[in-house]
Design an enzyme around this catalytic site. Sequence first.
Site, short mmCIF file in Angstrom:
data_model
loop_
_atom_site.label_atom_id
_atom_site.label_comp_id
_atom_site.label_asym_id
_atom_site.label_seq_id
_atom_site.Cartn_x
_atom_site.Cartn_y
_atom_site.Cartn_z
N HIS A 73 -74.81 65.90 100.11
CA HIS A 73 -73.95 65.73 98.72
C HIS A 73 -73.01 66.72 98.36
CE1 HIS A 73 -76.53 68.03 95.85
NE2 HIS A 73 -77.43 67.39 96.69
N ASP A 75 -71.50 66.95 95.56
CA ASP A 75 -71.47 67.25 93.98
C ASP A 75 -72.71 68.15 93.51
OD1 ASP A 75 -73.70 65.02 94.88
OD2 ASP A 75 -73.84 64.36 92.60
N ASP A 106 -77.90 74.00 97.01
CA ASP A 106 -78.04 72.52 96.63
C ASP A 106 -76.84 71.82 96.43
OD1 ASP A 106 -78.85 70.07 96.27
OD2 ASP A 106 -79.65 70.70 94.19
N GLU A 140 -75.16 62.29 94.06
CA GLU A 140 -76.66 62.57 94.11
C GLU A 140 -77.25 62.87 93.19
OE1 GLU A 140 -80.58 63.92 95.67
OE2 GLU A 140 -79.25 65.08 94.58
N GLU A 169 -80.65 69.01 102.41
CA GLU A 169 -81.17 69.33 101.21
C GLU A 169 -81.87 70.36 101.40
OE1 GLU A 169 -80.59 68.50 98.19
OE2 GLU A 169 -80.07 66.26 98.16
N HIS A 358 -80.30 74.30 90.84
CA HIS A 358 -80.22 73.97 89.57
C HIS A 358 -80.26 75.21 88.61
CE1 HIS A 358 -80.94 69.51 90.28
NE2 HIS A 358 -80.25 69.97 91.20
ZN LIG Z 1 -79.60 68.42 96.55
#
Ligand SMILES: [Zn+2]
Length: 387
Positions: A73, A75, A106, A140, A169, A358
Site C-alpha cells: 500500500h 497510503d 510502513d 490499507e 509490510e 505509525h
Molecule cells: Zn502497512
Amino acid sequence: MTSADPVALAEALIRCPSVTPDEAGALAFCEKVLAEAGFATERVTFSTPGTPDVENLYARCGTGAPYLLFAGHTDVVPPGDAGRWRHDPFSGTIEDGVLYGRGACDMKGGVAAMLAAAIRFVMANPGFGGSIGFLLTGDEEGPAVNGTVKLLEWAKARGERFDHCILGEPTNPKHLGDMIKIGRRGSLTGHLTVHGRQGHVAYPHLADNPVHGMVRLISALLAEPLDAGTAHFAPSNLEMTTFDVGNPASNVIPAEARATFNIRFNDTWLPATLAAEIERRLAAAAGNAVRYEVAFAPTNATAFVTEPGDFVTLVQDAVEAHTGRRPALSTTGGTSDARFIKDHCPVIEYGLVGETMHQVDECARVSDIEALTAIYETVLSRYFMPS
Ligand SMILES: [Zn+2]
C-alpha cells in the site's frame, strides 16, 4: 538509473502526502516507474457508498507462469503534529544513514524495495519466462473496503491467476533478519449490554444492578482460555476494551451497563464458531439471573496460515543469505491485507523493521532498504530460475 535505486524511490514516495484515502501522486509515481520498465499497468478506482473512493494500481510484466505477485500500500496514516517531527514528515530526509518520513517503514520503503528489485530483475533477465505483478492500494490504513479486496476480485474477473504473493509490510521487530509472517490471527469484536432496573442503593431489593450482572458475564469470559494454541499460533486472546456505566451518582443503582471486548483468534475458530462459543459461555453464566444481549461487529478478519513449504523456505533462505540470520516464521501482530490475498494464492509477508511505524519520526535505515531490495531480488532469481 533512478528507478532501480530503492532509496531514491522511497524518498520520492514519502514526498507524496498520501494520507488515506488521498492518492497524492504516490500511485501515479509507481505506475510511471513500472511502465518505464515495461510493465503493463492499470489504475482502478473503487467506490462504496459511505466510504471514500480509493485509487489502486495493478501492474504485470510477462505473460507466462509462474506468477509472483508483490502487494503493498502507498497510503499512510496521518503524521499528527508535524512540529513534533525531527524533519517534515513528507520531506523524505536522510540523516546519518536513516530515512525519515511518514511511510518510511510502513510501507513506502518496502514498496520502493519491491519496485527496485523487480525492475532490476526484469532488466537483467528480459526473457525470464514467468510473470511478476504489483498490486498496490491506497486503502490499507483506512476502511480497507475499496482496496486490495476489490482489486483482487477485479484481477480474478480478468482471468489473472497468481501462484504466490509477497506482501511487503514491515514484519521485522528490530533487525532485517528477524521475522517472516506466514499468517495472521483473526479479529472479532463483541458489544455486551446488561439490562437492570434503576433504584436507590439503600433499597437494592427494589432494583436490579446490571453492574453485578456484567461482572458475572465478564468473569465468565475471562475464566477459561478459548483454546490452547495451534501449530503456528499462540492461544486466542480475549481483551476487555471498555466497561461503561456512566453513572455519576453514588447513591443510584444504574439501569444499564455496557462493555466491549475484542478477540484475536487463531485457526481453531471461524468468526461464527467463535461467536457461538462466546454466546454459549455467556448464556451459561447468565442463567435466569442476568438479562443481557451481545452483538458482534461484522468482521472480514479470519485467521489463516500459509503452511511452511518450498515457497516459505525460499524466502527464508533469501533473507538468511543477505542478513546471516534465519527469520522466524510468525503469525503475531494485527491483521493485514494478507487476509484477503490468502483467498487467491499463498501469501507471506516480509518487509522492513517496523519499530517506528505509525509513530512520530517514522524511519528506516537506508542500509535496510538496500538489503531488502537485494533479498527480494534473490527471491525473484531463485523463484524464476531455480538452480
Ligand atoms: Zn502497512
